[in-house]
Design an enzyme around this catalytic site. Structure first.
Site, PDB file in Angstrom:
ATOM      1  N   LYS A 156      50.673 -27.039  22.072  1.00  0.00           N
ATOM      2  CA  LYS A 156      50.111 -27.238  23.405  1.00  0.00           C
ATOM      3  C   LYS A 156      48.588 -27.295  23.337  1.00  0.00           C
ATOM      4  CE  LYS A 156      49.478 -22.439  24.881  1.00  0.00           C
ATOM      5  NZ  LYS A 156      48.298 -22.260  25.699  1.00  0.00           N
ATOM      6  N   LYS A 182      50.588 -13.439  17.190  1.00  0.00           N
ATOM      7  CA  LYS A 182      49.242 -12.913  16.897  1.00  0.00           C
ATOM      8  C   LYS A 182      49.262 -12.100  15.602  1.00  0.00           C
ATOM      9  CE  LYS A 182      47.147 -14.269  20.679  1.00  0.00           C
ATOM     10  NZ  LYS A 182      46.248 -15.295  20.832  1.00  0.00           N
ATOM     11  N   LYS A 221      42.673 -23.183  24.291  1.00  0.00           N
ATOM     12  CA  LYS A 221      41.235 -22.938  24.224  1.00  0.00           C
ATOM     13  C   LYS A 221      40.771 -22.825  22.785  1.00  0.00           C
ATOM     14  CE  LYS A 221      40.810 -20.223  28.409  1.00  0.00           C
ATOM     15  NZ  LYS A 221      41.640 -19.048  28.111  1.00  0.00           N
TER      16      LYS A 221
HETATM   17  P1  ADP Z   1      44.712 -20.507  26.579  1.00  0.00           P
HETATM   18  O1  ADP Z   1      46.155 -20.303  26.194  1.00  0.00           O
HETATM   19  O2  ADP Z   1      44.293 -21.901  26.480  1.00  0.00           O
HETATM   20  O3  ADP Z   1      43.773 -19.536  25.940  1.00  0.00           O
HETATM   21  P2  ADP Z   1      44.945 -18.771  28.868  1.00  0.00           P
HETATM   22  O4  ADP Z   1      45.793 -17.964  27.973  1.00  0.00           O
HETATM   23  O5  ADP Z   1      43.736 -18.104  29.393  1.00  0.00           O
HETATM   24  O6  ADP Z   1      44.599 -20.144  28.122  1.00  0.00           O
HETATM   25  O7  ADP Z   1      45.806 -19.332  30.060  1.00  0.00           O
HETATM   26  C1  ADP Z   1      45.378 -19.479  31.395  1.00  0.00           C
HETATM   27  C2  ADP Z   1      46.440 -20.201  32.180  1.00  0.00           C
HETATM   28  O8  ADP Z   1      46.583 -21.551  31.689  1.00  0.00           O
HETATM   29  C3  ADP Z   1      47.833 -19.591  32.063  1.00  0.00           C
HETATM   30  O9  ADP Z   1      48.464 -19.688  33.329  1.00  0.00           O
HETATM   31  C4  ADP Z   1      48.528 -20.444  31.050  1.00  0.00           C
HETATM   32  O10 ADP Z   1      49.928 -20.457  31.215  1.00  0.00           O
HETATM   33  C5  ADP Z   1      47.939 -21.804  31.345  1.00  0.00           C
HETATM   34  N1  ADP Z   1      47.984 -22.694  30.180  1.00  0.00           N
HETATM   35  C6  ADP Z   1      47.297 -22.565  29.012  1.00  0.00           C
HETATM   36  N2  ADP Z   1      47.574 -23.587  28.180  1.00  0.00           N
HETATM   37  C7  ADP Z   1      48.466 -24.388  28.825  1.00  0.00           C
HETATM   38  C8  ADP Z   1      49.123 -25.626  28.502  1.00  0.00           C
HETATM   39  N3  ADP Z   1      48.889 -26.277  27.371  1.00  0.00           N
HETATM   40  N4  ADP Z   1      49.968 -26.144  29.416  1.00  0.00           N
HETATM   41  C9  ADP Z   1      50.185 -25.527  30.606  1.00  0.00           C
HETATM   42  N5  ADP Z   1      49.602 -24.377  30.969  1.00  0.00           N
HETATM   43  C10 ADP Z   1      48.740 -23.813  30.110  1.00  0.00           C
END
Ligand code: ADP
Ligand code: TRP
Length: 332
Positions: free
Chosen positions: A195, A113, A198
């Site tokens: 990966k 970040k 969002k």
């Molecule tokens: P993002 O990283 O997309 O903003 P969050 O940080 O809110 O999403 O993550 C919410 C949940 O989704 C967490 O348990 C995170 O480990 C899981 N997660 C997010 N992206 C992935 C991914 N590409 N593969 C597997 N799990 C994921």
């Protein structure tokens, strides 16, 4: 015997995607019958990037609707907004006294970040793992269903729990990341780099709100090449990713057929992607439709959040009373 306690959260920072589904929500849905579950929308965590106040409500409602559309039953679990539980920031404050600047600065997600948003390295970002620890410990959870990217954060939660226990008294059990499979999952993006997420890799991420055409377009654009020229040759990462995605949504026989075709050099990636696109559409469309329907019903979403908060506060207030007492905040 009382059921084991489970906690997990998803930040309200945008549209949920297949990574959230397979890393987190699919486990939530399976766990809801076996465990005592607390699932929440991490709206405080979303504040690190200063979202527009008028967007917060819709963002939180969307996460709730997409969780319910994915199969979560608010009658079986506590489904709530983090900001409805004032005991969480209270425990966060207590834990901040046990968290050191040096260790927080070393966290890889913090370092990322700092690189990505050098103008907004705020204290909330630095102490992000401490707030996450408070989310988990407030219910004394032992299992934390998350994707692979959160493994280190849960490890930090264990460290902080241990530190609290050693200083005051054995109060918190050790929390562990959890997935029903053999290991934590990382759902890859369609471009073969990184990966699904969002906010990053938007064109290479499949969202639960994507319409059928958007899904087809994104899948058809996934990176491939001219195909293998030697039998049983090693797969490049971006091809492995396509197989991994297929494994998540297609019938096992279909994935096997394409795997054999890869091994004997007859694979046609165009056909494979068409198949994957149709299987993705079949998987995502019902969730999208159900979530859209629910998002129109604000009264229902509010009811879910209100009742979820009521359930969560029972356990949260008991934990905070115990922590205050152990720390010595006990004056009259
Ligand atoms: P993002 O990283 O997309 O903003 P969050 O940080 O809110 O999403 O993550 C919410 C949940 O989704 C967490 O348990 C995170 O480990 C899981 N997660 C997010 N992206 C992935 C991914 N590409 N593969 C597997 N799990 C994921
Ligand atoms: N930090 C998690 C993420 O970015 C979201 C989260 C916040 C969480 N608090 C949590 C996950 C507690 C599990 C348990 O994905």
């Amino acid at each position: 015997m009382s059921k084991e306690i489970v906690v997990s959260g998803i930040r309200s920072t945008g549209f949920l995607h297949l990574g959230n589904y397979f890393g987190a929500m699919q486990n939530y849905v399976k766990m809801q019958d076996e465990y005592n579950c607390y699932f929440f929308v991490a709206d405080y965590h979303s504040l690190t990037t200063h979202p527009d106040p008028k967007d917060l409500r819709g963002n939180v409602y969307r996460v709730v609707a997409e969780n319910v559309a994915s199969g979560l039953d608010p009658e079986k679990v506590a489904l709530y907004a983090q900001s409805d539980i004032p005991e969480i920031p209270e425990l966060y404050l207590m834990l901040n006294m046990l968290a050191y600047k040096g260790e927080l600065e070393k966290v890889p997600t913090f370092k990322d970040k700092v690189r990505l948003q050098p103008d907004n390295v705020n204290a909330g970002l630095l102490t992000y793992p401490v707030l996450m620890t408070a989310d988990i410990l407030i219910h004394k959870a032992v299992k934390v269903p998350v994707g692979k990217d959160q493994e280190q954060h849960v490890e930090m939660a264990r460290n902080f729990a241990h530190r609290f226990n050693s200083r005051y008294s054995e109060m918190f059990p050790m929390p562990y990341p959890f997935n029903y499979g053999d290991s934590l999952i990382k759902v890859p993006s369609l471009d073969g780099a990184g990966k699904m997420s969002k906010s990053e890799n938007i064109n290479a991420t499949l969202y639960l709100a994507d319409d059928d055409d958007a899904i087809r377009k994104k899948v058809m654009k996934a990176k491939t090449d001219a195909g293998p020229t030697e039998h049983n040759s090693e797969m490049p990462d971006y091809i492995q990713n396509i197989f991994q995605l297929m494994h998540l949504v297609s019938k096992p026989e279909i994935t096997d057929t394409f795997r054999s075709a890869y091994n004997n050099c007859t694979i046609r990636y165009g056909d494979m992607k068409k198949q994957l696109a149709e299987d993705m559409v079949a998987f995502i469309a019902p969730i999208r439709e159900k979530a859209a329907e629910l998002q129109k019903d604000e009264a229902q979403l509010q009811k879910i959040l209100r009742e979820g908060a009521e359930k969560a506060r029972i356990s949260a207030s008991a934990t905070i009373a115990e922590a205050r007492k152990l720390i010595g905040i006990n004056y009259y």
